[in-house]
Motif scaffolding. Structure first.
Motif, PDB file in Angstrom:
ATOM      1  N   GLU A 144      72.080  87.728  38.506  1.00  0.00           N
ATOM      2  CA  GLU A 144      72.992  87.743  39.677  1.00  0.00           C
ATOM      3  C   GLU A 144      72.568  86.566  40.847  1.00  0.00           C
ATOM      4  N   ASN A 145      71.185  86.536  40.922  1.00  0.00           N
ATOM      5  CA  ASN A 145      70.659  85.332  41.765  1.00  0.00           C
ATOM      6  C   ASN A 145      71.157  84.138  41.613  1.00  0.00           C
ATOM      7  N   ALA A 146      71.134  83.789  40.115  1.00  0.00           N
ATOM      8  CA  ALA A 146      71.681  82.414  39.652  1.00  0.00           C
ATOM      9  C   ALA A 146      72.944  82.499  39.806  1.00  0.00           C
ATOM     10  N   LEU A 147      73.734  83.413  39.610  1.00  0.00           N
ATOM     11  CA  LEU A 147      75.182  83.272  39.747  1.00  0.00           C
ATOM     12  C   LEU A 147      75.762  83.156  41.306  1.00  0.00           C
ATOM     13  N   ASN A 148      74.985  83.772  42.078  1.00  0.00           N
ATOM     14  CA  ASN A 148      74.983  83.515  43.686  1.00  0.00           C
ATOM     15  C   ASN A 148      74.710  82.082  43.953  1.00  0.00           C
ATOM     16  N   GLN A 149      73.735  81.564  43.393  1.00  0.00           N
ATOM     17  CA  GLN A 149      73.500  79.916  43.686  1.00  0.00           C
ATOM     18  C   GLN A 149      74.610  79.118  43.421  1.00  0.00           C
ATOM     19  N   LEU A 150      75.258  79.370  42.199  1.00  0.00           N
ATOM     20  CA  LEU A 150      76.312  78.624  41.564  1.00  0.00           C
ATOM     21  C   LEU A 150      77.411  79.034  42.521  1.00  0.00           C
ATOM     22  N   LYS A 151      77.782  80.276  43.068  1.00  0.00           N
ATOM     23  CA  LYS A 151      78.936  80.261  43.881  1.00  0.00           C
ATOM     24  C   LYS A 151      78.676  79.457  45.239  1.00  0.00           C
ATOM     25  N   GLY A 152      77.353  79.643  45.801  1.00  0.00           N
ATOM     26  CA  GLY A 152      77.199  78.808  47.042  1.00  0.00           C
ATOM     27  C   GLY A 152      77.449  77.263  46.944  1.00  0.00           C
ATOM     28  N   LYS A 153      77.284  76.797  45.683  1.00  0.00           N
ATOM     29  CA  LYS A 153      77.582  75.218  45.344  1.00  0.00           C
ATOM     30  C   LYS A 153      79.137  75.061  45.131  1.00  0.00           C
ATOM     31  N   GLY A 154      79.753  76.190  44.907  1.00  0.00           N
ATOM     32  CA  GLY A 154      81.167  75.906  44.865  1.00  0.00           C
ATOM     33  C   GLY A 154      81.579  75.732  43.260  1.00  0.00           C
ATOM     34  N   LYS A 155      80.718  76.152  42.224  1.00  0.00           N
ATOM     35  CA  LYS A 155      80.757  75.935  40.905  1.00  0.00           C
ATOM     36  C   LYS A 155      81.093  77.005  39.946  1.00  0.00           C
ATOM     37  N   LEU A 156      81.424  78.266  40.889  1.00  0.00           N
ATOM     38  CA  LEU A 156      81.875  79.507  40.174  1.00  0.00           C
ATOM     39  C   LEU A 156      82.843  80.060  40.746  1.00  0.00           C
ATOM     40  N   VAL A 157      83.768  80.584  39.951  1.00  0.00           N
ATOM     41  CA  VAL A 157      85.054  81.423  40.782  1.00  0.00           C
ATOM     42  C   VAL A 157      84.466  82.615  41.564  1.00  0.00           C
ATOM     43  N   GLU A 158      85.247  82.964  42.437  1.00  0.00           N
ATOM     44  CA  GLU A 158      84.682  84.282  43.305  1.00  0.00           C
ATOM     45  C   GLU A 158      85.193  85.541  42.699  1.00  0.00           C
ATOM     46  N   ILE A 159      84.472  85.960  41.727  1.00  0.00           N
ATOM     47  CA  ILE A 159      84.877  87.249  41.127  1.00  0.00           C
ATOM     48  C   ILE A 159      83.482  88.045  41.175  1.00  0.00           C
ATOM     49  N   PRO A 160      83.539  89.280  41.213  1.00  0.00           N
ATOM     50  CA  PRO A 160      82.286  90.182  41.121  1.00  0.00           C
ATOM     51  C   PRO A 160      81.418  89.604  40.039  1.00  0.00           C
ATOM     52  N   ASN A 161      79.930  89.741  40.214  1.00  0.00           N
ATOM     53  CA  ASN A 161      78.946  89.037  39.396  1.00  0.00           C
ATOM     54  C   ASN A 161      78.988  90.131  38.155  1.00  0.00           C
ATOM     55  N   THR A 162      79.234  91.443  38.466  1.00  0.00           N
ATOM     56  CA  THR A 162      79.134  92.290  37.369  1.00  0.00           C
ATOM     57  C   THR A 162      80.053  92.064  36.289  1.00  0.00           C
ATOM     58  N   SER A 163      81.101  91.276  36.941  1.00  0.00           N
ATOM     59  CA  SER A 163      82.438  91.392  35.937  1.00  0.00           C
ATOM     60  C   SER A 163      82.026  89.832  35.024  1.00  0.00           C
ATOM     61  N   ILE A 164      81.231  88.910  35.946  1.00  0.00           N
ATOM     62  CA  ILE A 164      80.803  87.716  34.895  1.00  0.00           C
ATOM     63  C   ILE A 164      79.970  87.643  34.039  1.00  0.00           C
ATOM     64  N   ILE A 165      78.784  88.591  34.256  1.00  0.00           N
ATOM     65  CA  ILE A 165      77.699  89.086  33.396  1.00  0.00           C
ATOM     66  C   ILE A 165      78.295  89.528  32.412  1.00  0.00           C
TER      67      ILE A 165
END
Length: 219
Positions: A155-176
């Motif tokens: 989840e921390n890795a996904l949040n970092q990608l979201k912070g850089k604008g590299k990932l869609v804004e959907i819940p991390n649980t769904s992405i994982i």
């Protein structure tokens, strides 16, 4: 084919006292892995395992009280390293040790690492897949390892990608969930369901990454 030296290293934490495996335990566990993978847990007997291990059946019960204990002793260390056979503490540390720059790089590291582990441990993977649905103890152990060791780092890795604008804004649980289901589906098909097809592994890894990226990468 599984490298039994590596298999023993994986299984060499099977007792509560965390002691090393004895030679007879190694024989028993090797035979149990082979027979459980071939026939399934329910259709296997300790007498068959003893015969293949070339030990007396009573020797099995001196080390493992029941056939279920024998199964747990095989699967638990494997799940700790692979967790249905996918995540592990050492793996998580390797994959998530540096902040990800791109989703693709994270996926490639994750997939290649687990691909090699699955290739080396296909019989154990088969046992986990076969038995998970029938043994609540295995489900609980998987959940504990995943929630404590993996999910927070993922989840921390996904949040970092979201912070850089590299990932869609959907819940991390769904992405994982989407990443796990895709990668496990690939590994199970490649090593369990259809291992003898003429696979081009490098291309399959690329195709799998492209498939995940198409739905998750922010354009």
């Amino acid at each position: 084919m599984t490298d039994f030296k590596k298999l023993v290293e994986t299984l060499d934490q099977t007792t509560e006292e965390d002691r090393k495996l004895t030679p007879k335990q190694e024989q028993i566990l090797k035979a149990a892995v082979e027979i459980f993978a071939e026939k399934g847990y329910a259709s296997s007997s300790t007498s068959e395992i003893a015969a293949r291990a070339n030990v007396a059946e009573g020797t099995i019960f001196r080390h493992y009280k029941t056939k279920k204990d024998l199964l747990i002793s095989i699967v638990t260390p494997f799940m700790t390293k692979f967790t249905l056979p996918f995540f592990a503490s050492h793996f998580a540390n390797k994959v998530f040790e540096e902040p990800p720059e791109e989703l693709e790089g994270l996926l490639r590291t994750l997939l290649k690492n687990r691909f090699e582990f699955a290739r080396e441990n296909a019989p154990l993977l088969r046992i986990v897949i076969q038995e998970m649905a029938f043994h609540p103890e295995l489900q609980e152990r998987f959940q504990d390892v995943f929630l404590e060791e993996i999910f927070p780092k993922f989840e921390n890795a996904l949040n970092q990608l979201k912070g850089k604008g590299k990932l869609v804004e959907i819940p991390n649980t769904s992405i994982i969930r989407m990443i796990i289901s895709t990668v496990i589906g690939f590994l199970v098909t490649r090593f369990i369901i259809a291992p003898d097809l003429n696979w081009d592994d490098e291309n399959e890894i690329d195709y799998t990454i492209d498939f995940i990226m198409h739905g998750l990468a922010k354009s």
